[in-house]
Write an enzyme that holds these catalytic residues in place. Sequence first.
Site: not given
Ligand code: SAH
Ligand code: SF4
Length: 350
Positions: A91, A104, A111, A115, A118, A335
Amino acid sequence: MTQPILSLSATELEQWLADHDAPAYRRRQIWGWLGRGATTFDAMRELPKSLRVALDADFRATSLRSIAVSEADGGRTTKTLFELDGGHSVEAVVMRYADRSTLCISSQAGCPIGCPFCATGKFPFGRNLKAHEIVEQAVDAERVLAAEGRRLSHIVFMGMGEPMANYRAVIDSVRMLADPEMLGISPRRIVVSTSGLIPRITQLGDEKLPVTLAISLHAARDELRDVLVPINRKYPVNDLVEAAQAYGARTGRRVSYEWVMLAGVNDTERDARELGGLLKRKLAHVNLIPFNPVEDTPYHAPDRKAIRAFKEMVEAQGLNVTVRDTRGREADAACGQLHERVMKNKLAVS
Ligand code: SAH
Ligand code: SF4
């Protein structure tokens, strides 16, 4: 299926042009048209008809197929789900502001970091994107924005995937995005967000490509960060901040630290103190992101009062703090979420 034209380097495309008795400067014209969002070779009016036909026989203008679009904020935020060659999907989200338009962008389908808060990390990893697949997301955004009299001005690698785990393609794509003959977006207006792959952060400092680095911190102590950002078990938080600050010093760019706010998990007074201690007297900026709810996770967003209180506690320690606006929440524009919905539908069908 023909080759996507952006999968060719400048030299390769010029070679193809030479093989077709066309001058090398046509390459610049083709890139210029793509950068302005042309979706067919036939639309590239400066090119002779015979060349347009030859291009069409050998290439596709893009490899991405838009399969779903959603809208939020009265149309100011749009999110597109693209199908890639081979069937994975990613996306991209366009956010329109008074003085800028930000995309974005995704760097991987899924990924590998995982995390727990996420949506992207909850699905099995798909694959790395190729450089042209990253650039094509921006070309599509430019096309959409151009039709509204806007220009794409900023890009954030905050869509699906961990950009530093797809290093080569991300760097190649940034160079193309920044190329004045393509999209001409200054690296300073490109943010690369990472969960913290230290060796890649150090390598990024050697690229002479002053992109803005964002670190997804989320916790300032290893014990908690090991859970929230599992790569922390390999690259602990103190080493990460050291590497990020070294990047900042080398490039003269202030580093951003992202902190997704999870009620009762990382929004306490203790967390604010630890965050303050970690970044005190550093050239750094803290960005608090209210958690965007993801199904089947144990997390919740703190209320506004709690977010404000946390912000004030961190500010009181001399740090620069902003709260990110939660653009696009109503249309699942954070995200990973549109992908998740489509995946669920697919699973329901199969
Ligand atoms: N993988 C990279 C970039 C993509 S995520 C990273 O983790 O930095 C981009 C940002 O969105 C990251 O800071 C991530 O922690 C945050 N993010 C992921 N899931 C989220 C959620 N459900 N609510 C708010 N921020 C979120
Ligand atoms: Fe991957 Fe989501 Fe963690 Fe970013 S926040 S590193 S996209 S799992």
